[in-house]
Structure formats: structure tokens, C-alpha cells
Enzyme design. Structure first.
Site, PDB file in Angstrom:
ATOM      1  CE  LYS A  11      -2.234   1.176   3.951  1.00 46.47           C
ATOM      2  NZ  LYS A  11      -2.082   2.254   4.428  1.00 46.47           N
ATOM      3  NE  ARG A 124       9.513  -7.427   6.545  1.00 49.57           N
ATOM      4  CZ  ARG A 124       8.593  -6.301   6.566  1.00 49.57           C
ATOM      5  NH1 ARG A 124       8.676  -5.340   5.913  1.00 49.57           N
ATOM      6  NH2 ARG A 124       7.932  -6.302   7.760  1.00 49.57           N
ATOM      7  NE  ARG A 168       1.404  -6.358  11.410  1.00 50.82           N
ATOM      8  CZ  ARG A 168       2.536  -6.420  10.533  1.00 50.82           C
ATOM      9  NH1 ARG A 168       3.461  -7.249  10.977  1.00 50.82           N
ATOM     10  NH2 ARG A 168       2.839  -5.547   9.648  1.00 50.82           N
TER      11      ARG A 168
END
Ligand SMILES: [Zn+2]
Length: 226
Positions: A11, A124, A168
Site C-alpha cells: 500500500k 524478511r 495482524r
């Protein structure tokens, strides 16, 4: 324009590309709150106390912030909102604010498959020594598990663990779905799947939709008098 997308959807990248392509200001409520806190002004001090107490910034403060921002001259031709509205009340207030200023609300929902997001984020890796970020799929280090710069052992941040990411995403759905449903029934709404797309291609498709939505509104307005 309001841009929605779950954490890890890209986003932020879309917001940057869209505002560049359209020449409109990017208004992020998170950034604005941080700026006020850093400036230490009255609003910033109030927000800092609320956050320190572990509470959410209340709607009336966020709305005041957005209203002040929308009244600045650079927002006259439109604006891209990021991080607002988060609640149904904020969504209702935004529609009211826009109507009062002769603006239309366009909503863009960036949809990305949750398995794709989880794969992106769990890939990550962080170097605890120099802070360099890697991604074992998208940007791997030269030697697996080691930082390119000083060779430190890379770690997975707590936030990037799969269970935390899934949690989340569930939280995002619970908070955002009622807001999206509200908008879907009331304003021009565009849902685009960004699971497997180049950011530039995605941004172009969104801009094409925005332009057609604006044209359709203009036709509607000019048709009213006939
Ligand atoms: Zn390093």
C-alpha cells in the site's frame, strides 16, 4: 481518494506512485500524528499522552487533524488519504466532510492474497548489527543467513513471524471490513488484486480507474442541469 490495503500489500508503494502520477498530496494520518508529536504542539502533546497511556487516538482528534489538512490550499484538487478512515464513525465523518467541501470520495481497495503476504513477510531477515533488511525470496544475501556488509547472522524480527502476521491480518479484516462495506454501498469503489503484479502496472490500472470515475462524475454533474 482513500487507499485501503492490508499490512504487507504494498500500500505504501502504491500511495507514493499514485500521488506522483496524479500530482496530489499524500496525507497519512500516522505521519501527521508523528509530526505533531515531534513538533511538541498542543495536539502533539495531547496525542503523546494518549499513546503513552496505551490508548488509541480518539476519532475526534484524528478527524480534526484530517479536516485541518483538507482545508489547506494544496488539497483543493483532491488528496490521497492513507490510514484514514479506520472506523465506521470516521468513514461517516469523511463522507460528510467531503460533501461539505464539494469533493467526492473514491475508495480503492488493494487486495492481496494472505498466503502471498505471509510468504513475503516471513521471508524478511534483519541484520542486528547494521540494520540492513533482506528477503530470502526477493532480496537474498550473497551468503545464506549472513549480512553482506559485515557477515553478522541474520535474524527474523518478532513482527515478521508467521503467527504474528496472521494475527495482524485477522485484525485488519475485523477492523476494515465494516468500513469497506459502508463505502461499497455509498461511493465509487474499486477493488484490485495486487497479489502478483508489478507495482507500476498496478498503479497505472488504478489511475485509469480514477480518471474514469472522475469523468463519470463530471458527466453526471453536467447532465443534472439538462
Ligand atoms: Zn549487517
Amino acid at each position: 481518494m482513500v487507499l485501503f490495503g492490508p499490512p504487507g500489500s504494498g500500500k505504501g508503494t502504491q500511495a507514493k506512485l499514485l500521488t506522483e502520477m496524479l500530482g496530489l498530496p499524500h496525507v497519512s494520518t500516522g505521519d501527521m500524528l508523528r509530526e505533531h508529536i515531534a513538533a511538541g504542539d498542543a495536539l502533539g502533546m495531547e496525542v503523546r499522552e494518549i499513546i503513552k497511556a496505551g490508548q488509541l487516538v480518539p476519532d475526534y482528534l484524528v478527524i480534526r487533524l484530517v479536516e485541518d489538512r483538507l482545508d489547506r490550499a494544496d488539497c483543493e484538487a483532491g488528496v490521497l488519504l492513507d490510514g484514514f478512515p479506520r472506523t465506521l464513525d470516521q468513514a461517516r465523518m469523511l463522507v460528510g466532510m467531503a460533501e461539505g467541501r464539494g469533493l467526492r470520495v473514491l475508495v480503492i481497495h488493494l487486495k492481496v492474497d494472505y498466503d502471498v503476504i505471509t510468504a513475503r513477510l516471513t521471508g524478511r531477515r534483519l541484520c542486528p548489527q547494521c540494520g540492513t533488511l533482506y528477503n530470502i525470496r526477493l532480496k537474498p544475501p550473497i551468503v545464506a543467513g549472513r549480512c553482506d556488509i559485515e557477515g553478522a547472522r541474520l535474524i527474523v524480527r518478532e513482527d515478521d513471524k508467521e503467527s504474528v502476521i496472521r494475527q495482524r491480518l485477522v485484525g485488519y479484516d475485523a477492523q476494515t471490513m465494516p468500513v469497506l462495506e459502508y463505502f461499497f454501498a455509498r461511493v465509487r469503489f474499486f477493488e484490485v488484486d495486487g497479489s502478483d503484479r508489478k507495482p507500476e502496472h498496478l498503479a497505472k490500472e488504478i489511475v485509469t480507474w480514477i480518471r474514469s470515475a472522475i469523468d463519470a462524475d463530471t458527466d453526471e454533474i453536467s447532465g443534472e442541469g439538462l
